[in-house]
Design a protein around this motif. Structure first.
Motif, PDB file in Angstrom:
ATOM      1  N   THR A 263      -9.816   5.293 -35.995  1.00  0.00           N
ATOM      2  CA  THR A 263     -10.844   6.010 -36.761  1.00  0.00           C
ATOM      3  C   THR A 263     -10.394   6.111 -38.212  1.00  0.00           C
ATOM      4  OG1 THR A 263      -9.818   8.097 -36.168  1.00  0.00           O
ATOM      5  CG2 THR A 263     -11.654   7.373 -34.802  1.00  0.00           C
ATOM      6  N   PRO A 264     -10.907   5.241 -39.083  1.00  0.00           N
ATOM      7  CA  PRO A 264     -10.513   5.340 -40.488  1.00  0.00           C
ATOM      8  C   PRO A 264     -11.056   6.625 -41.116  1.00  0.00           C
ATOM      9  CG  PRO A 264     -12.175   3.649 -40.175  1.00  0.00           C
ATOM     10  CD  PRO A 264     -11.805   4.152 -38.822  1.00  0.00           C
ATOM     11  N   TRP A 265     -10.195   7.394 -41.714  1.00  0.00           N
ATOM     12  CA  TRP A 265     -10.507   8.678 -42.341  1.00  0.00           C
ATOM     13  C   TRP A 265     -11.141   9.650 -41.358  1.00  0.00           C
ATOM     14  CZ3 TRP A 265     -11.954   4.233 -45.211  1.00  0.00           C
ATOM     15  CH2 TRP A 265     -11.083   3.930 -46.245  1.00  0.00           C
ATOM     16  N   GLY A 266     -10.819   9.511 -40.086  1.00  0.00           N
ATOM     17  CA  GLY A 266     -11.315  10.427 -39.070  1.00  0.00           C
ATOM     18  C   GLY A 266     -12.749  10.178 -38.635  1.00  0.00           C
TER      19      GLY A 266
END
Length: 135
Positions: free
Chosen positions: A32-35
């Motif tokens: 998950t990029p940047w959440g």
């Protein structure tokens, strides 16, 4: 538009859908990029809706919604089958009056699709909630 051009155009759309679903199945859920968990079908839908006339866009949205319902799990049965044609109709309706730029139409369609999909999810989760106390 000739039959060959028509078939090539819709074949290209089908290939893009296949590649998108294949890439999303390869992407691990823990990445998950940047959440944020990436979810690309509304973006693809909005791009096609911005390029096509309203009737073709709505039929594409309906078929794409059925494919997404078969491929992705959702909190509401037929979530994408309901949300995608509604957003395609609304995008085509509002863009015919105001937005002439295709990029702005695609951006508006993406935001509208996310809003409608999330509103239907919230509605399904709200109706599914049981009270914690009993009389």
């Amino acid at each position: 538009m000739t039959r060959c051009e028509f078939a090539c155009k819709w074949s290209a759309y089908a290939l893009c859908i296949f590649l998108l679903l294949f890439a999303s199945s390869l992407l691990p859920r823990s990445l998950t990029p940047w959440g944020v968990l990436p979810f690309f079908p509304p973006v693809l839908l909005a791009c096609v809706v911005s390029l096509e006339p309203p009737r073709s866009a709505t039929v594409f949205a309906l078929v794409f919604g059925v494919v997404c319902d078969l491929f992705f799990s959702a909190s509401l049965p037929c979530l994408y089958t309901l949300a995608f044609p509604i957003s395609a109709l609304l995008t085509a309706y509002f863009s015919s009056f105001t937005l002439q730029n295709r990029f702005l139409r695609a951006l508006f369609g993406t935001v509208l699709t996310f809003l409608i999909t999330d509103a239907l999810r919230m509605l399904a989760l709200t109706l599914r909630v049981q009270p914690s106390f009993s009389s």
